[in-house]
Write an enzyme that holds these catalytic residues in place. Structure first.
Site, mmCIF file in Angstrom:
data_model
loop_
_atom_site.group_PDB
_atom_site.id
_atom_site.type_symbol
_atom_site.label_atom_id
_atom_site.label_comp_id
_atom_site.label_asym_id
_atom_site.label_seq_id
_atom_site.Cartn_x
_atom_site.Cartn_y
_atom_site.Cartn_z
ATOM 1 N N VAL A 26 0.832 -1.192 0.000
ATOM 2 C CA VAL A 26 0.000 0.000 0.000
ATOM 3 C C VAL A 26 0.870 1.245 0.000
ATOM 4 C CG1 VAL A 26 -1.647 1.347 1.370
ATOM 5 C CG2 VAL A 26 -1.899 -1.136 1.198
ATOM 6 N N CYS A 27 0.484 2.240 -0.805
ATOM 7 C CA CYS A 27 1.125 3.556 -0.757
ATOM 8 C C CYS A 27 0.043 4.611 -0.936
ATOM 9 C CB CYS A 27 2.219 3.677 -1.808
ATOM 10 S SG CYS A 27 1.610 3.727 -3.516
ATOM 11 N N ALA A 28 0.443 5.850 -1.161
ATOM 12 C CA ALA A 28 -0.533 6.935 -1.239
ATOM 13 C C ALA A 28 -1.384 6.852 -2.493
ATOM 14 C CB ALA A 28 0.170 8.284 -1.169
#
Length: 384
Positions: free
Chosen positions: A77-79
């Site tokens: 997960v990232c932005a």
């Protein structure tokens, strides 16, 4: 690219939501920076999550390989998804199977709404709850005789119009139980898009810059030609105009006054000392006089622990009077201290959100997204 690398594929917010609703195990590697992770992250009953910022993994993922449990589904997960794709590919190259990345990143997660059927209505019709699982917001669609009303609409209005289209119903009313401070309301926009009537409590609307119908006690709102009607009940405390809704003599939609595991906070308009008495009177007197078998449906939840069967957030009013910590403070001074002192941080950009919901400012889509980043913070007590 070898066969193992081609196994990488996105996990949509809908797919992730279903994993959490079904309490399936999941390992998450969150590669955002530490401060963003501490403020807001994905949580669930069987979610194991670690945070290692992307810049620490650019030269290799060796440092996290021994932290990933064998045989478990892995989600990076990232932005916005770009960094998570890079890291997920590195994990595949290192021999980690069953790796996914979150499509659209936390941005998409924040804006995803998942419709959950609450139940059938006695006079015919249905009630749906829309779970904004990444932010803890809840909104509702009441359907009867080909017509629909949407309550505490979120700004992702296309979700409601598309869902109404699938059901073959037209949206004729949108209602806000109060002037929201933690998210931008989509009620007025949805009303404009569909030709529906927009309702808002008058006492919360003193500064609004647009027309509305008064959501007030004693005024029923009919849906379709059936006998189904919405009964507003004045319940101030979170805001001075907060108005709950009794639906089908079965459901109590409480807005941000009463939650499953907490109660609403009175300070988001700078009126904590002024409104604390209203809050206590609503919870301890007004709601106490209602039938205890009413099913409470709030506008927010504070933790995944509050998600029930199929992801639904609800509770019997009588059970809340027995178990909700915000309803156990018999001493008025104790209650006053609890709701005015040592409160959680106020929602991000809440003043600008209130001004947007009044029609005083008109931020663009990107600005609206940035204003809503992070969890909701409408409650006094958050369940751990």
């Amino acid at each position: 690219m070898n066969q193992q690398q081609t196994a990488l594929h996105p996990m949509t917010p809908h797919e992730l939501t279903q994993i959490l609703f079904q309490k399936q195990p999941l390992f998450i590697l969150d590669v955002r920076n530490e401060s963003d992770f501490r403020d807001w992250k994905i949580e669930g009953h069987h979610v194991d999550i670690i945070n290692v910022p992307y810049f620490e993994l650019m030269d290799g993922v060796e440092r996290v390989l021994d932290k990933i449990p064998a045989g478990q589904k892995v989600l990076v997960v990232c932005a916005k998804e770009g960094s998570s794709i890079f890291v997920a590919e590195k994990l595949l190259e290192a021999g980690i199977p069953n790796v996914h990345y979150l499509q659209g990143g936390m941005r998409a997660w924040s804006e995803h709404l998942e419709p959950v059927k609450v139940g059938d209505l006695r006079g015919g019709g249905e009630l749906y709850q829309f779970v904004r699982i990444g932010k803890g917001c809840l909104s509702y669609m009441v359907v009867s005789d080909g017509k629909a009303a949407v309550i505490d609409t979120l700004r992702m209005t296309d979700v409601y119009t598309e869902f109404a289209g699938k059901l073959g119903v037209s949206i004729v009313h949108t209602l806000d139980t109060h002037l929201h401070a933690d998210h931008i309301s989509g009620g007025r926009m949805l009303a404009e898009q569909t030709g529906a009537t927009y309702w808002l409590p008058e006492k919360d609307a003193e500064e609004v810059q647009f027309p509305y119908e008064k959501l007030e006690e004693g005024r029923d709102i009919r849906i379709g030609s059936s006998t189904l009607s919405i009964h507003p009940i004045y319940s101030p405390g979170h805001t001075i105009g907060s108005t709950s809704i009794i639906l089908d003599d079965t459901y109590l939609l409480t807005g941000d006054i009463l939650f499953v595991a907490s109660i609403g906070r009175p300070d988001l308009a700078g009126k904590a000392e002024d409104w604390v008495g209203d809050l206590r009177n609503t919870l301890y007197n007004r709601f106490k006089g209602l039938p205890m078998n009413l099913i409470v449906l709030p506008a927010h939840f504070g933790s995944y622990i509050e998600l029930g069967e199929g992801g639904k957030v609800s509770a019997r009013l009588g059970d809340l009077f027995a178990n909700n910590p915000g309803l156990q403070m018999k001493d008025e001074s104790e209650f006053r201290r609890a709701v005015t002192e040592n409160l959680p941080p106020q929602p991000h950009a809440y003043q600008e959100i209130r001004q947007t919901n009044m029609g005083k400012i008109t931020p663009d889509a990107e600005q609206q997204h940035e204003m809503e980043i992070g969890p909701n913070r409408c409650a006094v007590h958050e369940q751990a």
